[in-house]
Motif scaffolding. Structure first.
Motif, PDB file in Angstrom:
ATOM      1  N   THR A 111      68.708  71.510  37.210  1.00  0.00           N
ATOM      2  CA  THR A 111      68.353  70.565  36.565  1.00  0.00           C
ATOM      3  C   THR A 111      66.825  70.771  36.965  1.00  0.00           C
ATOM      4  O   THR A 111      66.325  72.168  37.773  1.00  0.00           O
ATOM      5  CB  THR A 111      68.670  69.388  38.112  1.00  0.00           C
ATOM      6  N   VAL A 112      65.629  70.227  36.263  1.00  0.00           N
ATOM      7  CA  VAL A 112      64.695  69.636  36.726  1.00  0.00           C
ATOM      8  C   VAL A 112      64.724  69.813  38.457  1.00  0.00           C
ATOM      9  O   VAL A 112      63.166  71.294  38.662  1.00  0.00           O
ATOM     10  CB  VAL A 112      64.112  68.922  35.751  1.00  0.00           C
ATOM     11  N   ARG A 113      64.869  69.114  38.877  1.00  0.00           N
ATOM     12  CA  ARG A 113      64.447  69.260  40.296  1.00  0.00           C
ATOM     13  C   ARG A 113      64.876  70.523  40.753  1.00  0.00           C
ATOM     14  O   ARG A 113      63.909  70.761  42.011  1.00  0.00           O
ATOM     15  CB  ARG A 113      65.420  67.963  40.535  1.00  0.00           C
ATOM     16  N   LYS A 114      66.124  70.555  40.915  1.00  0.00           N
ATOM     17  CA  LYS A 114      66.139  72.328  41.696  1.00  0.00           C
ATOM     18  C   LYS A 114      65.606  73.170  40.638  1.00  0.00           C
ATOM     19  O   LYS A 114      65.035  74.284  41.917  1.00  0.00           O
ATOM     20  CB  LYS A 114      67.525  72.185  41.156  1.00  0.00           C
ATOM     21  N   GLU A 121      61.026  75.905  47.538  1.00  0.00           N
ATOM     22  CA  GLU A 121      61.437  76.815  48.559  1.00  0.00           C
ATOM     23  C   GLU A 121      61.282  78.060  48.994  1.00  0.00           C
ATOM     24  O   GLU A 121      61.165  78.414  50.186  1.00  0.00           O
ATOM     25  CB  GLU A 121      62.896  76.508  48.778  1.00  0.00           C
ATOM     26  N   SER A 122      60.809  79.136  47.930  1.00  0.00           N
ATOM     27  CA  SER A 122      60.274  80.175  47.460  1.00  0.00           C
ATOM     28  C   SER A 122      59.384  80.722  48.713  1.00  0.00           C
ATOM     29  O   SER A 122      58.984  81.361  49.481  1.00  0.00           O
ATOM     30  CB  SER A 122      60.293  80.973  46.924  1.00  0.00           C
ATOM     31  N   ARG A 123      58.283  79.347  48.044  1.00  0.00           N
ATOM     32  CA  ARG A 123      56.648  79.413  48.639  1.00  0.00           C
ATOM     33  C   ARG A 123      56.915  79.195  50.158  1.00  0.00           C
ATOM     34  O   ARG A 123      55.630  79.612  51.302  1.00  0.00           O
ATOM     35  CB  ARG A 123      56.077  77.870  47.911  1.00  0.00           C
ATOM     36  N   TRP A 124      57.722  77.994  50.667  1.00  0.00           N
ATOM     37  CA  TRP A 124      57.649  77.366  51.907  1.00  0.00           C
ATOM     38  C   TRP A 124      58.873  77.011  52.301  1.00  0.00           C
ATOM     39  O   TRP A 124      59.808  76.136  52.493  1.00  0.00           O
ATOM     40  CB  TRP A 124      56.857  75.583  52.122  1.00  0.00           C
ATOM     41  N   PRO A 125      59.433  78.098  52.838  1.00  0.00           N
ATOM     42  CA  PRO A 125      60.865  78.452  53.393  1.00  0.00           C
ATOM     43  C   PRO A 125      60.942  77.741  54.906  1.00  0.00           C
ATOM     44  O   PRO A 125      62.120  77.606  54.807  1.00  0.00           O
ATOM     45  CB  PRO A 125      61.466  79.715  53.425  1.00  0.00           C
ATOM     46  N   GLN A 126      60.392  77.474  55.197  1.00  0.00           N
ATOM     47  CA  GLN A 126      60.180  76.041  56.156  1.00  0.00           C
ATOM     48  C   GLN A 126      60.640  74.914  56.342  1.00  0.00           C
ATOM     49  O   GLN A 126      60.511  74.605  57.547  1.00  0.00           O
ATOM     50  CB  GLN A 126      58.907  77.287  57.991  1.00  0.00           C
ATOM     51  N   TRP A 127      60.023  74.678  54.905  1.00  0.00           N
ATOM     52  CA  TRP A 127      59.719  73.002  54.902  1.00  0.00           C
ATOM     53  C   TRP A 127      61.422  72.868  55.006  1.00  0.00           C
ATOM     54  O   TRP A 127      62.396  73.042  54.159  1.00  0.00           O
ATOM     55  CB  TRP A 127      59.747  72.669  53.287  1.00  0.00           C
ATOM     56  N   SER A 128      61.489  71.217  54.883  1.00  0.00           N
ATOM     57  CA  SER A 128      62.605  70.654  55.245  1.00  0.00           C
ATOM     58  C   SER A 128      62.798  70.398  54.165  1.00  0.00           C
ATOM     59  O   SER A 128      62.020  69.772  52.728  1.00  0.00           O
ATOM     60  CB  SER A 128      62.477  69.491  56.239  1.00  0.00           C
ATOM     61  N   ARG A 129      64.308  69.447  53.888  1.00  0.00           N
ATOM     62  CA  ARG A 129      65.090  68.607  52.449  1.00  0.00           C
ATOM     63  C   ARG A 129      63.928  67.613  52.293  1.00  0.00           C
ATOM     64  O   ARG A 129      63.414  67.922  50.662  1.00  0.00           O
ATOM     65  CB  ARG A 129      66.444  68.693  52.550  1.00  0.00           C
ATOM     66  N   ALA A 130      63.667  66.754  53.161  1.00  0.00           N
ATOM     67  CA  ALA A 130      62.395  65.888  52.706  1.00  0.00           C
ATOM     68  C   ALA A 130      61.045  66.190  51.634  1.00  0.00           C
ATOM     69  O   ALA A 130      60.025  65.752  51.161  1.00  0.00           O
ATOM     70  CB  ALA A 130      62.285  64.886  53.545  1.00  0.00           C
ATOM     71  N   GLN A 131      59.892  67.188  52.903  1.00  0.00           N
ATOM     72  CA  GLN A 131      59.102  67.598  52.841  1.00  0.00           C
ATOM     73  C   GLN A 131      59.254  68.347  51.209  1.00  0.00           C
ATOM     74  O   GLN A 131      58.802  68.300  50.032  1.00  0.00           O
ATOM     75  CB  GLN A 131      59.154  68.963  53.329  1.00  0.00           C
ATOM     76  N   VAL A 132      60.790  69.293  50.585  1.00  0.00           N
ATOM     77  CA  VAL A 132      60.290  69.640  49.191  1.00  0.00           C
ATOM     78  C   VAL A 132      60.416  68.774  48.609  1.00  0.00           C
ATOM     79  O   VAL A 132      60.432  68.673  47.281  1.00  0.00           O
ATOM     80  CB  VAL A 132      61.908  70.855  49.063  1.00  0.00           C
ATOM     81  N   ASP A 133      61.461  67.802  48.948  1.00  0.00           N
ATOM     82  CA  ASP A 133      61.882  66.407  47.621  1.00  0.00           C
ATOM     83  C   ASP A 133      60.091  65.747  46.930  1.00  0.00           C
ATOM     84  O   ASP A 133      60.139  65.792  45.752  1.00  0.00           O
ATOM     85  CB  ASP A 133      62.623  65.522  47.398  1.00  0.00           C
TER      86      ASP A 133
END
Length: 280
Positions: A111-114, A121-133
């Motif tokens: 999807t657009v989101r994914k 996620e490639s840029r910031w692999p340490q981020w949580s799902r909430a941060q990515v979203d």
């Protein structure tokens, strides 16, 4: 002013003059590329881009524009010369450079989101799902696609797909954005709308941009400076023939572009180069 026949290569309005510390954010030094030994497509290319500057490059097909962009992106290597960004030599792809091609290059099963989340996620692999979203939603909203955030590319129009590509590039907060005719396959109305959107986003984020275009008006609308590229001939290699500083106010808009004093002089100068002087 253009009407006074000032050499366009040396026109430099104060509003476009970067501080000395930022004048060489990107530096291209003696760049050359040959696919056939002894017959360079271009050679001895030099130019700089200031931090926050929008530079377009124009030239005929085959003159090497995309090769230069691919070298800046780290997707190709030059035969000679060097490229430095923010004090470091470019030696391969990196997330500090966002690239948008004419083909949207989206993953069709996501999807657009994914699609955008994959880059974040490639840029910031340490981020949580909430941060990515949160990051994804911010940049999807920025390009006006929140209603389509959970749709797949097959459900989107061509213009919407390009918006996703732009959002994905901005979402990783690159130091530089590289655009290879990103609107070339779009209809005129959609193209104009996205040009306006891109211009607004670039102004808001102060993003540094290098863009290839064949559209003279697109370059005049978007660019602070326009590089005119000559073709290779049997007796000479291609390269940058002129650097034209855009003297029109940065607040210009597409609808009123042709009403601005100096617009026709600028446009005629570029068209004259493409028609009469690009093979010189």
């Amino acid at each position: 002013m253009w009407s006074e026949r000032v050499d366009p290569a040396v026109v430099s309005p104060a509003e476009h003059r970067p501080p000395a510390s930022e004048a060489k954010f990107l530096s291209v030094e003696a760049l050359g590329k040959s696919f056939v030994p002894g017959k360079p497509v271009f050679d001895n290319v030099h130019f700089t881009i200031a931090r926050g500057e929008f530079v377009c490059i124009i030239g005929h097909s085959g003159c090497g524009k995309t090769t230069i962009l691919n070298v800046l992106a780290g997707l190709d290597t030059a035969t000679s010369g060097h490229v430095f960004m923010d004090g470091r030599e470019i030696a391969g792809p990196g997330l500090e450079r966002g690239v948008v091609f004419q083909s949207h290059a989206l993953m069709p099963w996501l999807t657009v989101r994914k699609n955008i989340a994959f880059a974040v996620e490639s840029r910031w692999p340490q981020w949580s799902r909430a941060q990515v979203d949160a990051q994804v939603e911010q940049f999807v909203a920025m390009v006006g696609l929140h209603a389509a955030i959970d749709k797949k590319p097959s459900q989107l129009s061509g213009g919407m797909k390009q918006r996703v590509g732009i959002a994905r590039a901005f979402a990783i907060q690159p130091k530089m954005l590289l655009l290879d005719e990103p609107f070339g396959a779009l209809d005129a109305l959609t193209r104009g709308t996205i040009q306006d959107e891109l211009m607004a986003i670039v102004r808001e984020t102060r993003q540094t941009v290098f863009m290839i275009t064949h559209d003279v008006d697109e370059a005049i609308l978007l660019a602070d400076r326009i590089l005119l590229m000559r073709n290779a001939t049997d007796t000479s290699s291609g390269g940058i023939a002129e650097e034209v500083v855009n003297p029109l106010p940065r607040t210009r808009k597409r609808a009123g572009l042709h009403h601005l004093p100096g617009y026709y002089d600028l446009r005629n100068h570029i068209v004259d180069f493409l028609v009469h002087r690009s093979n010189a």
